[in-house]
Write a protein that holds these residues in place. Structure first.
Motif, short mmCIF file in Angstrom:
data_model
loop_
_atom_site.label_atom_id
_atom_site.label_comp_id
_atom_site.label_asym_id
_atom_site.label_seq_id
_atom_site.Cartn_x
_atom_site.Cartn_y
_atom_site.Cartn_z
N SER A 83 -8.57 -2.83 -3.80
CA SER A 83 -6.48 -2.93 -3.52
C SER A 83 -5.64 -3.40 -3.95
CB SER A 83 -6.22 -2.37 -2.03
OG SER A 83 -6.41 -4.01 -1.53
N PHE A 84 -4.76 -3.15 -4.99
CA PHE A 84 -3.99 -4.50 -5.58
C PHE A 84 -2.42 -3.57 -5.31
CE2 PHE A 84 -1.29 -6.54 -8.61
CZ PHE A 84 -1.43 -7.68 -8.56
N ILE A 85 -1.17 -4.08 -5.17
CA ILE A 85 -0.42 -3.50 -5.67
C ILE A 85 0.61 -3.16 -6.87
CG2 ILE A 85 2.37 -3.56 -5.29
CD1 ILE A 85 2.09 -6.57 -3.07
N GLY A 86 0.42 -1.93 -6.36
CA GLY A 86 0.70 -0.77 -7.56
C GLY A 86 -0.30 0.23 -8.00
N TYR A 87 -1.39 0.13 -7.08
CA TYR A 87 -2.70 -0.14 -7.53
C TYR A 87 -3.37 1.69 -6.38
CZ TYR A 87 -2.87 -2.32 -11.83
OH TYR A 87 -3.10 -2.94 -13.10
N ALA A 113 1.43 5.27 -8.86
CA ALA A 113 3.03 5.41 -10.16
C ALA A 113 4.18 6.69 -8.83
CB ALA A 113 3.20 6.52 -11.57
N GLN A 114 4.84 5.77 -7.94
CA GLN A 114 5.42 6.75 -7.51
C GLN A 114 7.39 6.83 -7.87
OE1 GLN A 114 4.70 5.47 -3.01
NE2 GLN A 114 2.70 6.62 -3.09
N THR A 115 7.30 8.31 -7.42
CA THR A 115 9.19 7.77 -7.99
C THR A 115 9.49 7.61 -6.86
OG1 THR A 115 8.21 9.60 -9.83
CG2 THR A 115 11.03 9.10 -9.19
#
Length: 133
Positions: A83-87, A113-115
């Motif tokens: 895991s990693f932030i943004g993934y 990718a979350q809006t």
């Protein structure tokens, strides 16, 4: 006297042999975490080794600057979580073992990718003012 020395040496070597057998050889997990989109390494990603039976964490580490990692475990009944932030998180449960080494190769993490909705910030002025005389 020589019989005592002989027995002492025999006892010493027997204890040494037993302690060598008692040491558990560890499994080594190696790999490289990369971005699925551009193939670039993901530095400082979290790698966690979980027990399959209990889901407890056995070991953990972060990837190095070049995306590489290495973990060790006494057991092979495990799965890995990346895991990693943004993934997005990724689990790996199927792997091959060769001479107690598990080479996982390239682990591809997809971007998450979350809006977000709009954010409104409202400021209020305090009705009480403090001034120096």
């Amino acid at each position: 006297m020589s019989l005592i020395k002989y027995l002492f040496l025999l006892l010493f070597f027997a204890i040494g042999a037993l302690s060598a057998q008692a040491q558990i050889e560890k499994y080594v997990f190696k790999g490289l975490v990369i971005d699925a989109q551009d193939g670039e390494p993901v530095p400082y990603a979290t790698v966690v080794l979980h027990s399959i039976a209990t889901n407890n964490i056995i070991a953990g580490t972060t990837t190095k600057d070049d995306g590489r990692f290495m973990l060790t475990s006494d057991s092979i009944d495990v799965y890995l979580e990346f895991s990693f932030i943004g993934y997005e998180k990724k689990e790996v449960r199927d792997f091959e073992i060769e001479n107690r080494i598990v080479r996982l190769g390239r682990i591809k993490l997809g971007q998450n990718a979350q809006t977000l909705n709009e954010v409104n910030i409202t400021a209020e002025k305090s009705s009480v003012e403090f001034r120096l005389d």
